[in-house]
Each structure stands twice: as structure tokens, then as C-alpha cells.
Design an enzyme around this catalytic site. Sequence first.
Site, PDB file in Angstrom:
ATOM      1  CB  SER A  35      -0.939  -0.041   1.212  1.00  0.00           C
ATOM      2  OG  SER A  35      -1.898   0.991   1.132  1.00  0.00           O
ATOM      3  CG  HIS A  44      -4.437  -1.693  -2.043  1.00  0.00           C
ATOM      4  ND1 HIS A  44      -4.850  -2.415  -0.954  1.00  0.00           N
ATOM      5  CD2 HIS A  44      -3.840  -0.571  -1.521  1.00  0.00           C
ATOM      6  CE1 HIS A  44      -4.530  -1.773   0.151  1.00  0.00           C
ATOM      7  NE2 HIS A  44      -3.924  -0.658  -0.165  1.00  0.00           N
TER       8      HIS A  44
END
Length: 345
Positions: free
Chosen positions: A85, A108
Site C-alpha cells: 500500500s 491497490h
Amino acid sequence: MKRFFNTIPGDDACCILLHGDIGYYDSVRSADIARELLEAEATFKKIDVRINSMGGDVYAGIAIFNAFRNCKAEITIYVDGVAASMASVIALCGKPLYMSKYARLMIHGVSGGYYGNKEELKSCLKDIETLEATLCDMYAEKLQLTPEEIRTRYFDGADHWLTAEEALKLGFIDGIYDAEPIPEDSTPEQVFSHYQNHYNQSLNTDKNMFEQLKKRPLFANCANDEDVLKRIDELETTAGKVPDLEAANGKLKDEVDEYKKKENEAQEAADETLVNTAFEEGRITDPEKTVYRAALKTDREKTEAALKTLPVKRRAMDNLGAPLADGESAWAKRQKEIEAKNSKK
């Protein structure tokens, strides 16, 4: 250099650890990292950053990203366990960026939540889309892709986990390094836990080191780790003065040597005058000059006293024959005066 929680100083470079969740109140705090980075770049030209993080707050991550991007030092980043992330975005600052062959990279879309009416929820959605656009720009610069290509590939609602080999092929990283072996089929959570435990063990070793230092005489009055660090700072300050003190000491030593040289030369000249005077007065013979020169070096006071006790044997003619300041002896000068006087008669 002051010691912060995430920084480990070395000889030519220092290491900053990004181990844990990213946020304002989590393990990896943007304010701490920015402060440590400014402190580090003032001392070191090279900084190694080691990442093992599942991600965290986007805004705090962007602050850390910008701190690394604006740093004057050479930044090399290593992904030891997981860079997921927001941690994967921060990793892009590495020039170069390396991954352990056992590590994982995850990309993501932005996640978030909000409570309120529909207008407030729309505002939250707009913020998320704006943040995603910013992250797409960050990824695109590293991967040489357009922001829209990044959005299509990685911001589709799924978590995209990449191995080191996959990340290398896609251009996320610049190389792979071997780290402590762990099972290749480990899950991202297992990889993260492995390196986090390794980091915690390092901290325990660090604490043991402080306890060992407290047992040494120089640290005997240190009640806690902060006192030890203060004492180390004092020792570093003292050590920093050594080159200047050595230079000053060397200069003084040269001056003393020069003074001694001049003093010895003056003493030798005085001894030579004393010996020559004794010779001219007939107190000693020419062969005896060498003996008395050596005696003066051994015991000047007794030798000088001994020379004075010797009887003067010089005749009046010797005085008359001795040259004056103009190079002519008194006897020769007097003879010329007599001749000149007789020639006038």
C-alpha cells in the site's frame, strides 16, 4: 549525531528503519522520519532506508515520500519484508530500490471510510479519487507509464501482490538482493512478521549494548540510556578537539625545539669565546682547547672557575701585536706614528 528511534548511525552512512504501520500515531510517524532525515543528511552523504510495512495513512505517507525526495543525501531503499500500500509508494524514492527475493510488494487503490449525509459521503469519495490520482502520478513516474495505465492496472479494487522477480520485470525495483532465507511460499503476513520479529530482536540487542556500556568506568554515573547517549556525545565532542590540539601541540613543540637550538648555539658561542680568551691570555695551550671545550659541556661552572684560576702568561708584546677593530695591531700603529713624527724633523 543524535539517536532517534528509527535511525542507526554507521561509519559512512546511516540507516533509517520504516518498520511498522505508517501514520501520525503509529510506529512510522512522518514527523519523526522527517526530523531524523534532516539530522542524518547533515552528517551523512548516504542514507539506507529499510522497509517492512503493511502501509498506513496516505497523507502521512506522502509527507515521508516528499521528505525522502527532497533529501540532499543519496537514498538507497531496501524492501526487507513487505512494502504494501502506502509503503510501496514511499519505496519509489529509492535511487536505487532493491528487494529481498523473499519480500513482497503490494499495490491497490485508496481505502477510506466516512460517516455522514450523502453530500459528505460524496466529498469523501472525491477525496479518495483525488488521492488515487496523486498516487497514480507517483507510480507512473517510476514505471514510465501514464497515470491512466497505472489506474487501469492496479487501482481496480484488488490487491496486487508482487514478488521480487515480478517487481523487477515490471520496473518497480532496480535489483534483488539475498536476505535471510524464509520459506518462499510464505504469505505476506508471515513475511512481515518474520522481519518485524528480527527488528525487535535488534532492539533488544541495542538495549543490551546500553547495559554493557553502563558497566564501564566512563559510563559509571549513567542512570539510563539518555545519560549514556549524553556521555557518548561528550566523548565525541572531546574526540573532535583532538586534531586541533595535536596541531597546536606540534606547533609548540617546533617552537620549543627552535628555542633550544638557538639556546644551544648561544651557549656554544659563549663557550668558544671563553676558551679562545683563555688561549689568548696564555692560560691554556692550543691542544688544550679541545679538552676544555668538552669539559665546559660536562660541567660549565667548574670548568669556567678552573680557567679563571690559571695564571695569565701573555706578554705585553702579545697585547700590542693583537689586531684592533680596523685590523691593525696597536704595535704597528704606534710604529707608524713614530716614523711619521721622525720624517717631519
